[in-house]
Design a protein around this motif. Structure first.
Motif, PDB file in Angstrom:
ATOM      1  N   LEU A 159       1.426  -9.139   4.917  1.00 27.69           N
ATOM      2  CA  LEU A 159       0.195  -8.737   4.622  1.00 27.69           C
ATOM      3  C   LEU A 159      -0.431  -7.544   5.553  1.00 27.69           C
ATOM      4  CD1 LEU A 159      -1.530 -12.203   4.261  1.00 27.69           C
ATOM      5  CD2 LEU A 159      -0.873 -10.609   2.471  1.00 27.69           C
ATOM      6  N   ASP A 160      -0.044  -7.492   6.703  1.00 26.78           N
ATOM      7  CA  ASP A 160      -0.578  -6.419   7.731  1.00 26.78           C
ATOM      8  C   ASP A 160       0.242  -5.237   7.411  1.00 26.78           C
ATOM      9  OD1 ASP A 160      -2.111  -5.582   9.978  1.00 26.78           O
ATOM     10  OD2 ASP A 160      -0.162  -5.374  11.056  1.00 26.78           O
ATOM     11  N   LYS A 161       1.569  -5.204   7.066  1.00 30.61           N
ATOM     12  CA  LYS A 161       2.423  -4.149   6.901  1.00 30.61           C
ATOM     13  C   LYS A 161       1.805  -3.546   5.455  1.00 30.61           C
ATOM     14  CE  LYS A 161       7.225  -2.967   5.794  1.00 30.61           C
ATOM     15  NZ  LYS A 161       8.555  -3.529   5.390  1.00 30.61           N
ATOM     16  N   ILE A 162       1.617  -4.131   4.529  1.00 32.13           N
ATOM     17  CA  ILE A 162       0.846  -3.524   3.167  1.00 32.13           C
ATOM     18  C   ILE A 162      -0.440  -2.843   3.574  1.00 32.13           C
ATOM     19  CG2 ILE A 162      -0.033  -4.342   0.840  1.00 32.13           C
ATOM     20  CD1 ILE A 162       1.871  -6.490   0.928  1.00 32.13           C
ATOM     21  N   GLU A 163      -1.141  -3.555   4.487  1.00 33.49           N
ATOM     22  CA  GLU A 163      -2.473  -2.960   4.519  1.00 33.49           C
ATOM     23  C   GLU A 163      -2.184  -1.742   5.461  1.00 33.49           C
ATOM     24  OE1 GLU A 163      -6.374  -2.319   5.045  1.00 33.49           O
ATOM     25  OE2 GLU A 163      -5.463  -3.999   3.965  1.00 33.49           O
ATOM     26  N   VAL A 164      -1.226  -1.543   6.358  1.00 36.13           N
ATOM     27  CA  VAL A 164      -1.103  -0.420   7.202  1.00 36.13           C
ATOM     28  C   VAL A 164      -0.372   0.965   6.345  1.00 36.13           C
ATOM     29  CG1 VAL A 164       0.579   0.603   8.915  1.00 36.13           C
ATOM     30  CG2 VAL A 164      -0.612  -1.462   9.349  1.00 36.13           C
ATOM     31  N   THR A 165       0.458   0.285   5.512  1.00 36.60           N
ATOM     32  CA  THR A 165       1.051   1.411   4.587  1.00 36.60           C
ATOM     33  C   THR A 165       0.150   1.938   3.570  1.00 36.60           C
ATOM     34  OG1 THR A 165       2.064  -0.382   3.158  1.00 36.60           O
ATOM     35  CG2 THR A 165       3.393   0.841   4.599  1.00 36.60           C
ATOM     36  N   SER A 166      -1.024   1.121   3.035  1.00 30.15           N
ATOM     37  CA  SER A 166      -1.774   1.583   2.205  1.00 30.15           C
ATOM     38  C   SER A 166      -2.884   2.421   2.737  1.00 30.15           C
ATOM     39  CB  SER A 166      -2.458   0.244   1.342  1.00 30.15           C
ATOM     40  OG  SER A 166      -3.510  -0.259   2.145  1.00 30.15           O
ATOM     41  N   ASN A 167      -3.125   2.479   4.022  1.00 31.96           N
ATOM     42  CA  ASN A 167      -4.035   3.223   4.779  1.00 31.96           C
ATOM     43  C   ASN A 167      -3.274   4.931   5.193  1.00 31.96           C
ATOM     44  OD1 ASN A 167      -6.164   1.437   4.528  1.00 31.96           O
ATOM     45  ND2 ASN A 167      -5.625   0.429   6.432  1.00 31.96           N
ATOM     46  N   ILE A 168      -1.993   4.934   4.953  1.00 37.25           N
ATOM     47  CA  ILE A 168      -1.257   6.326   5.282  1.00 37.25           C
ATOM     48  C   ILE A 168      -1.885   7.122   4.031  1.00 37.25           C
ATOM     49  CG2 ILE A 168       0.763   7.430   5.471  1.00 37.25           C
ATOM     50  CD1 ILE A 168       2.126   4.777   6.557  1.00 37.25           C
ATOM     51  N   PRO A 169      -2.365   8.337   4.637  1.00 35.78           N
ATOM     52  CA  PRO A 169      -3.004   9.407   3.643  1.00 35.78           C
ATOM     53  C   PRO A 169      -1.829   9.887   3.161  1.00 35.78           C
ATOM     54  CG  PRO A 169      -3.331  10.067   5.979  1.00 35.78           C
ATOM     55  CD  PRO A 169      -2.545   8.696   6.116  1.00 35.78           C
ATOM     56  N   VAL A 170      -2.060  10.199   1.702  1.00 34.66           N
ATOM     57  CA  VAL A 170      -0.987  11.121   0.891  1.00 34.66           C
ATOM     58  C   VAL A 170      -0.767  12.534   1.338  1.00 34.66           C
ATOM     59  CG1 VAL A 170      -0.337  11.616  -1.435  1.00 34.66           C
ATOM     60  CG2 VAL A 170      -1.447   9.358  -0.908  1.00 34.66           C
ATOM     61  N   GLU A 171       0.241  12.973   1.807  1.00 37.82           N
ATOM     62  CA  GLU A 171       0.105  14.337   2.111  1.00 37.82           C
ATOM     63  C   GLU A 171       0.215  15.284   0.877  1.00 37.82           C
ATOM     64  OE1 GLU A 171       3.349  15.361   4.833  1.00 37.82           O
ATOM     65  OE2 GLU A 171       3.265  13.595   5.933  1.00 37.82           O
ATOM     66  N   GLU A 172      -0.298  16.466   1.286  1.00 37.11           N
ATOM     67  CA  GLU A 172      -0.263  17.571   0.190  1.00 37.11           C
ATOM     68  C   GLU A 172       1.025  17.859  -0.672  1.00 37.11           C
ATOM     69  OE1 GLU A 172      -1.181  22.292  -0.062  1.00 37.11           O
ATOM     70  OE2 GLU A 172      -2.316  21.265   1.173  1.00 37.11           O
ATOM     71  N   GLY A 173       1.017  17.393  -1.852  1.00 34.53           N
ATOM     72  CA  GLY A 173       2.402  17.838  -2.645  1.00 34.53           C
ATOM     73  C   GLY A 173       3.033  16.459  -3.045  1.00 34.53           C
ATOM     74  N   GLU A 174       2.702  15.447  -2.164  1.00 36.70           N
ATOM     75  CA  GLU A 174       3.577  14.101  -2.397  1.00 36.70           C
ATOM     76  C   GLU A 174       3.455  13.589  -3.768  1.00 36.70           C
ATOM     77  OE1 GLU A 174       4.021   9.931  -0.103  1.00 36.70           O
ATOM     78  OE2 GLU A 174       2.796  11.421   0.961  1.00 36.70           O
ATOM     79  N   ALA A 175       2.171  13.622  -4.374  1.00 28.94           N
ATOM     80  CA  ALA A 175       1.802  13.133  -5.652  1.00 28.94           C
ATOM     81  C   ALA A 175       2.750  14.067  -6.902  1.00 28.94           C
ATOM     82  CB  ALA A 175       0.422  13.187  -5.989  1.00 28.94           C
ATOM     83  N   GLU A 176       2.981  15.233  -6.617  1.00 32.02           N
ATOM     84  CA  GLU A 176       3.806  15.968  -7.592  1.00 32.02           C
ATOM     85  C   GLU A 176       5.168  15.639  -7.512  1.00 32.02           C
ATOM     86  OE1 GLU A 176       1.278  17.657  -5.533  1.00 32.02           O
ATOM     87  OE2 GLU A 176      -0.059  17.640  -6.985  1.00 32.02           O
ATOM     88  N   LEU A 177       5.602  15.434  -6.168  1.00 37.50           N
ATOM     89  CA  LEU A 177       6.893  15.169  -6.075  1.00 37.50           C
ATOM     90  C   LEU A 177       7.236  13.748  -6.688  1.00 37.50           C
ATOM     91  CD1 LEU A 177       9.507  15.766  -4.216  1.00 37.50           C
ATOM     92  CD2 LEU A 177       8.652  14.720  -2.469  1.00 37.50           C
ATOM     93  N   LYS A 178       6.311  12.766  -6.463  1.00 32.75           N
ATOM     94  CA  LYS A 178       6.781  11.558  -7.026  1.00 32.75           C
ATOM     95  C   LYS A 178       6.904  11.774  -8.399  1.00 32.75           C
ATOM     96  CE  LYS A 178       4.930   8.334  -3.445  1.00 32.75           C
ATOM     97  NZ  LYS A 178       4.020   7.486  -3.127  1.00 32.75           N
ATOM     98  N   LYS A 179       6.051  12.569  -9.259  1.00 32.51           N
ATOM     99  CA  LYS A 179       6.153  12.693 -10.595  1.00 32.51           C
ATOM    100  C   LYS A 179       7.325  13.389 -10.793  1.00 32.51           C
ATOM    101  CE  LYS A 179       1.232  13.242 -11.946  1.00 32.51           C
ATOM    102  NZ  LYS A 179       0.019  14.096 -12.458  1.00 32.51           N
ATOM    103  N   MET A 180       7.672  14.482 -10.078  1.00 28.82           N
ATOM    104  CA  MET A 180       9.037  14.995 -10.559  1.00 28.82           C
ATOM    105  C   MET A 180      10.188  13.992 -10.257  1.00 28.82           C
ATOM    106  SD  MET A 180       8.566  18.875  -8.887  1.00 28.82           S
ATOM    107  CE  MET A 180      10.095  18.627  -7.976  1.00 28.82           C
ATOM    108  N   MET A 181      10.223  13.308  -9.367  1.00 33.23           N
ATOM    109  CA  MET A 181      11.177  12.220  -9.198  1.00 33.23           C
ATOM    110  C   MET A 181      11.191  11.407 -10.417  1.00 33.23           C
ATOM    111  SD  MET A 181      10.986  11.640  -4.939  1.00 33.23           S
ATOM    112  CE  MET A 181      12.064  10.285  -4.996  1.00 33.23           C
ATOM    113  N   ASP A 182      10.264  10.890 -10.805  1.00 36.36           N
ATOM    114  CA  ASP A 182      10.107   9.819 -11.787  1.00 36.36           C
ATOM    115  C   ASP A 182      10.352  10.450 -13.120  1.00 36.36           C
ATOM    116  OD1 ASP A 182       9.050   7.600 -10.358  1.00 36.36           O
ATOM    117  OD2 ASP A 182       6.692   8.020 -11.087  1.00 36.36           O
TER     118      ASP A 182
END
Length: 200
Positions: A159-182
């Motif tokens: 539960l703590d691991k999920i909480e910590v990873t959900s609070n990591i900010p998304v870097e610039e361009g990361e969302a586009e990179l995920k779309k390209m990978m998908d």
């Protein structure tokens, strides 16, 4: 006269045998009582659960997630008088552990959390089974309590691991990179309409 003597003799023999039987029963009862007291002491000593949240995430969840808080409260209250009290407590803990799957907070409603809850619930049911046996296997009971504590700690760390990873900010361009990978996957995430023309 001989008949009276025979009846008297039979009555004496019968009374003597009744005394022997009652004495045997009394000794057996004392032996069983001592055995039950020893089992009670061992179970009471082994009955030690992690009833406090181990991290900040668990602490916050304990106030928001009523089933989790209820399980921790049930683990906190230790029976004191008889093996029957421990049996009732094990049944109550089993019900509380099973209820955790019903209302997992949305953020944590993930396979890794569900699997840890399922594993912990299985261990708690084993505890409930062992404590209800006529001859309680104290060694197995001690081992299963330690395993329940490990599973509960593992759940809280996840539960703590999920909480910590959900609070990591998304870097610039990361969302586009995920779309390209998908988009480059052999099997896309979105269903393809077979009626549309194919683009080559």
């Amino acid at each position: 006269m001989k008949l009276k003597l025979l009846y008297t003799f039979l009555a004496i023999v019968l009374l003597a045998s009744c005394k022997d039987d009652s004495e045997k029963r009394r000794l057996e009862n004392e032996k069983q009582q001592k055995k039950n007291e020893l089992v009670f002491e061992k179970v009471s000593k082994a009955w030690d659960f992690y009833d406090e949240p181990i991290n900040e995430t668990s602490e916050n969840l304990a106030s928001d997630w009523s089933e989790f808080r209820s399980l921790l409260n049930e683990l906190r209250l230790k029976p004191k008088k008889t093996i029957g009290a421990f049996q009732q407590k094990a049944t109550a803990i089993s019900k509380k552990a099973a209820a955790m799957n019903d209302n997992i907070p949305e953020k944590f409603n993930l396979p890794q959390v569900k699997s840890r809850i399922a594993t912990m619930t299985t261990k708690v049911r084993l505890l409930d089974l062992y404590i209800h046996l006529d001859a309680i296997p104290v060694d197995k009971l001690t081992k299963i309590i330690a395993e329940i504590n490990n599973e509960l700690a593992s759940l809280q760390r996840q539960l703590d691991k999920i909480e910590v990873t959900s609070n990591i900010p998304v870097e610039e361009g990361e969302a586009e990179l995920k779309k390209m990978m998908d988009g480059s996957r052999a099997i896309p995430n979105e269903p393809i309409d077979p009626n549309l023309p194919r683009v080559e």
